[in-house]
Scaffold this motif. Structure first.
Motif, PDB file in Angstrom:
ATOM      1  N   ARG A  15       0.833  -1.213   0.000  1.00  0.00           N
ATOM      2  CA  ARG A  15       0.000   0.000   0.000  1.00  0.00           C
ATOM      3  C   ARG A  15       0.863   1.256   0.000  1.00  0.00           C
ATOM      4  NH1 ARG A  15      -5.704   0.513  -0.629  1.00  0.00           N
ATOM      5  NH2 ARG A  15      -6.553  -1.572  -0.284  1.00  0.00           N
TER       6      ARG A  15
ATOM      7  N   ARG B  80       1.355   4.206  -3.012  1.00  0.00           N
ATOM      8  CA  ARG B  80       1.082   5.630  -2.765  1.00  0.00           C
ATOM      9  C   ARG B  80       2.331   6.489  -2.980  1.00  0.00           C
ATOM     10  NH1 ARG B  80      -3.621   6.905  -0.242  1.00  0.00           N
ATOM     11  NH2 ARG B  80      -2.691   8.634   0.901  1.00  0.00           N
TER      12      ARG B  80
ATOM     13  N   ARG C 120      -4.794  -0.939   4.262  1.00  0.00           N
ATOM     14  CA  ARG C 120      -5.063   0.452   3.888  1.00  0.00           C
ATOM     15  C   ARG C 120      -5.015   1.359   5.111  1.00  0.00           C
ATOM     16  NH1 ARG C 120      -9.545   2.803   4.714  1.00  0.00           N
ATOM     17  NH2 ARG C 120     -10.691   0.822   4.852  1.00  0.00           N
TER      18      ARG C 120
ATOM     19  N   GLU D  20       1.722   6.831   7.367  1.00  0.00           N
ATOM     20  CA  GLU D  20       1.944   8.101   6.670  1.00  0.00           C
ATOM     21  C   GLU D  20       1.830   9.279   7.638  1.00  0.00           C
ATOM     22  OE1 GLU D  20       0.548   7.652   2.069  1.00  0.00           O
ATOM     23  OE2 GLU D  20      -1.039   7.639   3.590  1.00  0.00           O
TER      24      GLU D  20
END
Length: 404
Positions: A24, A28, A382, A389
């Motif tokens: 994931r 990104r 997710r 992040e």
């Protein structure tokens, strides 16, 4: 773009949940790398192009890392820590330090049993997140066992003195920055801890490399189906148990089909790949797609197998062997999603009774469905990637502020 270094032990059940999170983050636009004592394992699970920094360390199944199958309880725990986890941390530390120097991560994502990652991050003043691939230690596993808990703290303090920051205070199993727990309170129970840094993300189920071939046409849509597996780490302890399972399943061959995983070839008169009275014996199976078609699972209460079954709403018969498995088994029973049997004393008769309960008692199936709903709402890989992040962004902002 941020850089994330995943520090994992060479254990399939600890690498697999991290694979989906890493994928994931990469999707990104972030940079992802790994540090592990078995780079080939990471590349097999995460893809052959995975950027892996090799570390030294014992790999299960070789040299002193072979645990005698008869060990249980406190003896098994002591062996795990003294002969595997602590030596692994000492051996991995230089490689983790070199990986940090080379890759320059913004955040380390550290498996809760890869202590070297946490302690090296602590020593270098880097933020790190815990990847908790089993929920046992968040469910009061050592409540009522103060001597065991103290013994574990002493081992970790000795490790910190050797490879961490002697002034550090954080338990390397639980990051003070971010804990990602691949379960939910619906399974862990009311003792599940809460806090601003604790996030229950549910199972992280990523696409996996193509599994072994499976005779899908063999499955009969008119009969219920059962998967029996003890995972890859318990092949040396399962011969008697698997034989009793096979006997119980043969007695129900008129209404039940079963797939029995026997990686060690322990069943003396069973030919792998051949169906005997509707019990198909195989050394390995494509577990995730197979679970979509199962009505019950018999297993050792390994955290990944339990969570993968409940992700599909499949109730369980759990027979814990050692380590965190008794705690996870208790979670399954307390949630109402399965029945527990004693691994060392389970008979075909008792296993058959337990199977009948989870197959035909709607209570267990309804409870498994409740956990499935909670798991799927938690967000999985997710959600975990989003929390990482934020940690990277917050840490970057703090560094910028401190530099002014």
């Amino acid at each position: 773009m941020s850089r994330f270094l995943f520090v994992v032990p060479p254990l399939v059940g600890h690498v697999n949940p991290a694979v989906g999170v890493a994928a994931r983050l990469a999707a990104r636009g972030h940079r992802v790398a790994w540090a592990c004592a078995d780079p080939s394992l990471v590349r097999r699970l995460a893809g052959r192009d995975a950027h892996v920094h090799a570390c030294a360390g014992p790999v299960p199944g070789v040299d002193g890392a072979v645990r005698p199958p008869e060990l249980r309880g406190a003896e098994a725990l002591r062996f795990l820590w003294e002969r595997y986890l602590v030596p692994l941390a000492d051996a991995m530390a230089p490689g983790v330090h070199a990986a940090v120097t080379d890759f320059r991560p913004d955040v380390l994502v550290v498996d809760q049993q890869a202590f070297a990652g946490a302690l090296v991050a602590e020593r270098l003043g880097l933020p790190w997140a815990t990847s908790a691939t089993t929920s046992a230690e968040f469910a009061g596993a050592y409540d009522g066992l103060p001597r065991v808990a103290e013994w574990l703290r002493e081992r970790l303090a000795e490790l910190r003195a050797r490879i961490g920051d002697p002034a550090g205070t954080a338990d390397p199993r639980y990051s003070p920055h971010l804990l990602l727990i691949f379960s939910t309170p619906e399974l862990i129970g009311p003792q599940a801890p809460l806090g601003s840094r604790i996030h229950y993300v549910g199972p992280s189920l990523a696409d996996r490399p193509a599994g072994p071939c499976f005779p899908w046409e063999w499955l009969d849509p008119g009969r219920v189906k059962v998967l029996v597996t003890l995972g890859t780490a318990n092949a040396d302890a399962g011969d008697r148990f698997l034989a009793e399972c096979r006997a119980a399943l043969r007695e129900r061959a008129d209404r039940v089909q079963a797939v029995l995983v026997d990686p060690g070839g322990t069943l003396p008169d069973g030919d792998p790949g051949e169906a005997d009275k509707d019990v198909l014996i195989l050394p390995s199976v494509p577990q995730l797609p197979l679970l979509e078609r199962m009505d019950a699972v018999v297993c050792h209460a390994g955290h990944n197998t339990v969570c993968e079954a409940l992700w599909h709403g499949v109730p369980l018969v759990v027979a814990p062997i050692r380590d965190d498995q008794p705690v996870v088994a208790a979670q399954v029973v307390d949630a109402g999603a399965g029945v527990r049997v004693r691994f060392g004393r389970a008979t075909a008769h008792r296993l058959g009774e337990a199977l009948d309960h989870v197959l035909y008692d709607r209570v267990h199936r309804a409870a498994a469905a409740r956990v499935r709903t909670a798991f799927r709402a938690a967000g999985g890989a997710r959600a975990a990637a989003a929390h990482l992040e934020r940690l990277a962004a917050d840490s970057g902002a703090r560094r910028t502020e401190e530099g002014r």
